[in-house]
Motif scaffolding. Structure first.
Motif, PDB file in Angstrom:
ATOM      1  N   LEU A 252      13.274  -7.570  38.737  1.00  0.00           N
ATOM      2  CA  LEU A 252      12.416  -7.742  37.591  1.00  0.00           C
ATOM      3  C   LEU A 252      12.248  -6.518  36.598  1.00  0.00           C
ATOM      4  O   LEU A 252      12.137  -6.562  35.439  1.00  0.00           O
ATOM      5  N   HIS A 253      12.515  -5.332  37.261  1.00  0.00           N
ATOM      6  CA  HIS A 253      12.438  -4.194  36.172  1.00  0.00           C
ATOM      7  C   HIS A 253      13.854  -3.915  35.447  1.00  0.00           C
ATOM      8  O   HIS A 253      14.039  -3.463  34.403  1.00  0.00           O
ATOM      9  N   LYS A 254      15.037  -4.291  36.271  1.00  0.00           N
ATOM     10  CA  LYS A 254      16.255  -4.152  35.907  1.00  0.00           C
ATOM     11  C   LYS A 254      16.645  -4.883  34.615  1.00  0.00           C
ATOM     12  O   LYS A 254      17.110  -4.561  33.676  1.00  0.00           O
ATOM     13  N   VAL A 255      16.192  -6.290  34.756  1.00  0.00           N
ATOM     14  CA  VAL A 255      16.508  -7.313  33.759  1.00  0.00           C
ATOM     15  C   VAL A 255      15.484  -7.683  32.999  1.00  0.00           C
ATOM     16  O   VAL A 255      15.443  -7.758  31.855  1.00  0.00           O
ATOM     17  N   VAL A 256      14.423  -8.348  33.716  1.00  0.00           N
ATOM     18  CA  VAL A 256      13.397  -9.134  33.030  1.00  0.00           C
ATOM     19  C   VAL A 256      12.453  -8.174  32.143  1.00  0.00           C
ATOM     20  O   VAL A 256      12.431  -8.657  31.032  1.00  0.00           O
ATOM     21  N   VAL A 257      12.170  -7.078  32.874  1.00  0.00           N
ATOM     22  CA  VAL A 257      11.281  -6.287  31.891  1.00  0.00           C
ATOM     23  C   VAL A 257      11.889  -5.800  30.667  1.00  0.00           C
ATOM     24  O   VAL A 257      11.135  -5.779  29.698  1.00  0.00           O
ATOM     25  N   GLY A 258      13.061  -5.291  31.005  1.00  0.00           N
ATOM     26  CA  GLY A 258      13.795  -4.878  29.749  1.00  0.00           C
ATOM     27  C   GLY A 258      14.233  -5.902  28.830  1.00  0.00           C
ATOM     28  O   GLY A 258      14.024  -5.486  27.590  1.00  0.00           O
ATOM     29  N   ALA A 259      14.495  -7.021  28.977  1.00  0.00           N
ATOM     30  CA  ALA A 259      14.740  -8.118  28.141  1.00  0.00           C
ATOM     31  C   ALA A 259      13.377  -8.614  27.174  1.00  0.00           C
ATOM     32  O   ALA A 259      13.406  -9.036  26.240  1.00  0.00           O
ATOM     33  N   VAL A 260      12.181  -8.693  27.970  1.00  0.00           N
ATOM     34  CA  VAL A 260      10.979  -9.079  27.489  1.00  0.00           C
ATOM     35  C   VAL A 260      10.516  -8.083  26.456  1.00  0.00           C
ATOM     36  O   VAL A 260      10.110  -8.291  25.452  1.00  0.00           O
ATOM     37  N   GLY A 261      10.660  -6.619  26.767  1.00  0.00           N
ATOM     38  CA  GLY A 261      10.367  -5.616  25.910  1.00  0.00           C
ATOM     39  C   GLY A 261       8.842  -5.578  25.888  1.00  0.00           C
ATOM     40  O   GLY A 261       7.937  -5.434  27.044  1.00  0.00           O
ATOM     41  N   GLU A 262       8.279  -5.450  24.730  1.00  0.00           N
ATOM     42  CA  GLU A 262       7.102  -5.458  24.467  1.00  0.00           C
ATOM     43  C   GLU A 262       6.330  -6.388  24.259  1.00  0.00           C
ATOM     44  O   GLU A 262       4.943  -6.834  23.945  1.00  0.00           O
ATOM     45  N   ARG A 263       7.038  -7.719  24.432  1.00  0.00           N
ATOM     46  CA  ARG A 263       5.989  -9.122  24.325  1.00  0.00           C
ATOM     47  C   ARG A 263       5.345  -9.231  25.557  1.00  0.00           C
ATOM     48  O   ARG A 263       5.671  -8.827  26.625  1.00  0.00           O
ATOM     49  N   ARG A 264       4.300 -10.211  25.339  1.00  0.00           N
ATOM     50  CA  ARG A 264       3.554 -10.419  26.279  1.00  0.00           C
ATOM     51  C   ARG A 264       4.206 -11.570  27.178  1.00  0.00           C
ATOM     52  O   ARG A 264       4.881 -12.454  26.776  1.00  0.00           O
ATOM     53  N   ALA A 265       3.913 -11.073  28.507  1.00  0.00           N
ATOM     54  CA  ALA A 265       4.488 -12.075  29.508  1.00  0.00           C
ATOM     55  C   ALA A 265       3.392 -12.253  30.586  1.00  0.00           C
ATOM     56  O   ALA A 265       2.533 -11.368  31.067  1.00  0.00           O
ATOM     57  N   ILE A 266       3.834 -13.169  31.445  1.00  0.00           N
ATOM     58  CA  ILE A 266       3.093 -13.534  32.797  1.00  0.00           C
ATOM     59  C   ILE A 266       4.136 -13.608  33.979  1.00  0.00           C
ATOM     60  O   ILE A 266       5.010 -14.447  33.855  1.00  0.00           O
ATOM     61  N   PHE A 267       3.939 -12.725  34.964  1.00  0.00           N
ATOM     62  CA  PHE A 267       4.741 -13.089  36.081  1.00  0.00           C
ATOM     63  C   PHE A 267       4.092 -13.380  37.387  1.00  0.00           C
ATOM     64  O   PHE A 267       2.871 -12.963  37.771  1.00  0.00           O
ATOM     65  N   SER A 272       8.361 -13.750  46.319  1.00  0.00           N
ATOM     66  CA  SER A 272       9.185 -12.530  46.027  1.00  0.00           C
ATOM     67  C   SER A 272       8.569 -11.437  46.699  1.00  0.00           C
ATOM     68  O   SER A 272       7.343 -11.301  46.901  1.00  0.00           O
ATOM     69  N   THR A 273       9.483 -10.383  46.880  1.00  0.00           N
ATOM     70  CA  THR A 273       8.809  -8.950  47.426  1.00  0.00           C
ATOM     71  C   THR A 273       9.313  -7.923  46.312  1.00  0.00           C
ATOM     72  O   THR A 273       9.477  -6.894  46.642  1.00  0.00           O
ATOM     73  N   VAL A 274       9.434  -8.396  44.947  1.00  0.00           N
ATOM     74  CA  VAL A 274       9.592  -7.352  43.976  1.00  0.00           C
ATOM     75  C   VAL A 274       8.493  -6.431  43.900  1.00  0.00           C
ATOM     76  O   VAL A 274       7.300  -6.671  44.007  1.00  0.00           O
ATOM     77  N   ASP A 275       8.767  -5.251  43.371  1.00  0.00           N
ATOM     78  CA  ASP A 275       7.469  -4.276  43.308  1.00  0.00           C
ATOM     79  C   ASP A 275       6.783  -4.603  41.958  1.00  0.00           C
ATOM     80  O   ASP A 275       7.522  -4.456  40.962  1.00  0.00           O
ATOM     81  N   THR A 276       5.735  -4.857  41.855  1.00  0.00           N
ATOM     82  CA  THR A 276       4.779  -5.243  40.846  1.00  0.00           C
ATOM     83  C   THR A 276       4.062  -4.096  40.430  1.00  0.00           C
ATOM     84  O   THR A 276       3.294  -4.392  39.412  1.00  0.00           O
ATOM     85  N   ALA A 277       3.763  -3.162  41.360  1.00  0.00           N
ATOM     86  CA  ALA A 277       2.805  -1.984  40.942  1.00  0.00           C
ATOM     87  C   ALA A 277       3.251  -1.351  39.613  1.00  0.00           C
ATOM     88  O   ALA A 277       2.296  -0.753  39.173  1.00  0.00           O
ATOM     89  N   SER A 278       4.229  -1.198  39.106  1.00  0.00           N
ATOM     90  CA  SER A 278       4.513  -0.547  38.041  1.00  0.00           C
ATOM     91  C   SER A 278       4.865  -1.419  36.744  1.00  0.00           C
ATOM     92  O   SER A 278       5.598  -1.127  35.676  1.00  0.00           O
ATOM     93  N   LEU A 279       4.388  -2.737  36.777  1.00  0.00           N
ATOM     94  CA  LEU A 279       4.539  -3.680  35.764  1.00  0.00           C
ATOM     95  C   LEU A 279       3.767  -2.949  34.609  1.00  0.00           C
ATOM     96  O   LEU A 279       2.724  -2.443  34.742  1.00  0.00           O
ATOM     97  N   PRO A 280       4.649  -3.082  33.565  1.00  0.00           N
ATOM     98  CA  PRO A 280       3.993  -2.635  31.934  1.00  0.00           C
ATOM     99  C   PRO A 280       2.630  -3.447  31.911  1.00  0.00           C
ATOM    100  O   PRO A 280       2.412  -4.536  32.253  1.00  0.00           O
ATOM    101  N   PRO A 281       1.573  -2.793  30.894  1.00  0.00           N
ATOM    102  CA  PRO A 281       0.552  -3.637  30.793  1.00  0.00           C
ATOM    103  C   PRO A 281       0.828  -4.821  29.842  1.00  0.00           C
ATOM    104  O   PRO A 281      -0.200  -5.836  29.851  1.00  0.00           O
ATOM    105  N   ASN A 282       1.854  -5.116  29.316  1.00  0.00           N
ATOM    106  CA  ASN A 282       1.958  -6.366  28.482  1.00  0.00           C
ATOM    107  C   ASN A 282       2.367  -7.633  29.422  1.00  0.00           C
ATOM    108  O   ASN A 282       2.573  -8.624  29.090  1.00  0.00           O
ATOM    109  N   ILE A 283       2.641  -7.397  30.845  1.00  0.00           N
ATOM    110  CA  ILE A 283       2.971  -8.370  31.644  1.00  0.00           C
ATOM    111  C   ILE A 283       1.775  -8.522  32.878  1.00  0.00           C
ATOM    112  O   ILE A 283       1.422  -7.584  33.211  1.00  0.00           O
ATOM    113  N   PHE A 284       1.301  -9.692  32.725  1.00  0.00           N
ATOM    114  CA  PHE A 284       0.070 -10.053  33.396  1.00  0.00           C
ATOM    115  C   PHE A 284       0.486 -10.623  34.797  1.00  0.00           C
ATOM    116  O   PHE A 284       1.282 -11.700  34.826  1.00  0.00           O
ATOM    117  N   LEU A 285       0.003 -10.166  35.955  1.00  0.00           N
ATOM    118  CA  LEU A 285       0.438 -10.573  37.197  1.00  0.00           C
ATOM    119  C   LEU A 285      -0.455 -11.708  37.743  1.00  0.00           C
ATOM    120  O   LEU A 285      -1.481 -11.716  37.622  1.00  0.00           O
TER     121      LEU A 285
END
Length: 398
Positions: A252-267, A272-285
């Motif tokens: 999620l952090h290596k590929v998806v977050v980098g590709a999404v950049g500052e765009r708004r996204a929903i995860f 999954s067991t991916v670490d979601t604690a450090s999601l940037p504020p533009n990605i809504f969990l």
């Protein structure tokens, strides 16, 4: 009429079967669903009569390497073949038909032999041999003349891995062992959209693409924070990998977050067991939101390419960006390219941030957007559940 439906798989397998069972109930029939306990909460919420099968697919897939998934699923089916057959036979008396799907298919077909009750196959992946397309589990596209061979090879391979355990269960119930021949001749209803994947002209008369089996949304009300997020700006990118587990947790952090950049996204967290604690504020969990409600509010979807998610994304009229983990997912990814909705088949094991960024840019373009919109319009005219119910009623009456 009375129907027994049997499946074992992830939530992507159980939810459509639960939707089919609910539609049969709404048509006035008595229906009972047997499935994995970790996936039955949705069926219970639909008011279905259910019973859990032995085993725990979610626990089995936890903390394993992704490449081991097929072996773990095969072992699950083999370890519980006799228990599953016992339960089916216990539930089957006075049924008009048994609807079988997923990992339970071989024991379900055997139950039909024991009882003489009609068997109806119900799948979300088209497995009937055809020249139109290759076996969806085949990892690469083949020349058209080899497509029937790919079906034969993969169907026989699956049966070979489960034949010993199935035959042991059959023997315990007075059935002779079955050789190398894969079952055929029983009717097959596929929860596949004919607008997305037309029914091949060389299919036998007893195989159909009915349209997607979409669970009823009912009176779903989104949480206030999700509504606020959706209303706060441009349509977000949906990101979710469903019941996929065992993949690189840094994806999620290596590929998806980098590709999404500052765009708004929903995860969507899924299994999954991916670490979601450090999601940037533009990605809504989120945890669980009905796809048919959420996806029309999104600009595109980055997902694993399971049949159900692919169908739901296409029905919403938005482009799919598929990061294939395996199974039938590369088949749907290739089909998105053929339809002009995507420009490249991406493999989650090797995908780079730049590749995903380029795929997002293509999905933003007018070609992908228009083709996705037109496909969505066609799919929303289908009523897969009504077609499937009518077919099943007709089969059961004959």
């Amino acid at each position: 009429m009375k129907f027994l439906a049997v499946t074992c798989g992830t939530e992507g397998d159980t939810r459509p079967m639960a939707a089919l069972c609910r539609a049969l109930m709404d048509a006035g029939h008595d229906v009972r669903l047997l499935a994995d306990a970790s996936t039955l909460h949705f069926a219970d919420g639909l008011g279905l009569s259910t019973r859990a099968l032995a085993g725990d697919i979610r626990d089995a897939l936890k903390d394993i390497r992704l490449s081991d998934t097929p072996f773990v699923l095969t072992a699950l089916a083999n370890d519980h073949a006799n228990e599953w057959l016992d339960v089916i036979l216990d539930e089957a008396p006075r049924c008009d038909a048994i609807i079988v799907s997923g990992l339970t298919a071989f024991v379900g077909l055997s139950a039909g032999e024991v009882t003489g009750i009609k068997i109806i196959g119900a799948m979300l992946i088209p497995l009937t041999p055809t020249r139109a397309f290759g076996m969806p589990f085949f990892p690469i596209a083949l020349p058209k003349f080899l497509n029937p061979l790919s079906h034969t090879l993969l169907n026989n391979l699956v049966w070979a891995t489960m034949r010993k355990a199935t035959n042991i269960a059959r023997k315990l119930h007075g059935l002779p062992p079955r050789g190398i021949t894969v079952w055929s001749g029983h009717p097959m209803a596929y929860g596949v959209s004919p607008a997305l994947l037309p029914r091949p002209p060389d299919y036998p008369a007893n195989a159909w693409h009915t349209g997607q089996w979409v669970p009823p949304r009912g009176g779903y009300s989104p949480p206030a924070d999700l509504t606020a997020f959706l209303e706060a700006g441009e349509k977000p990118i949906y990101v979710g990998f469903g019941s996929m587990a065992g993949f690189d947790p840094t994806l999620l952090h290596k590929v998806v977050v980098g590709a999404v950049g500052e765009r708004r996204a929903i995860f969507s967290r899924g299994w999954s067991t991916v670490d979601t604690a450090s999601l940037p504020p533009n990605i809504f969990l989120i945890d669980s939101v009905p796809h048919d409600w959420l996806l029309p509010h999104c600009a595109m979807a980055v997902h694993h390419g399971g049949s159900g998610t692919t169908h739901s994304t296409c029905a919403a009229g938005i482009p799919s960006i598929i990061l294939s983990f395996g199974f039938d997912q590369s088949f749907w990814a290739r089909h998105m390219v053929e339809l002009g909705i995507a420009d490249e088949v991406l493999d989650v094991h090797v995908v780079t941030r730049d590749q995903l960024f380029a795929a997002i840019a293509f999905a933003d373009g007018p070609v992908a957007q228009e083709k996705a919109r037109a496909l969505g319009e066609a799919m929303r005219k289908e009523d897969g559940l009504s077609v499937a119910v009518e077919l099943i009623e007709g089969i059961a009456r004959t």
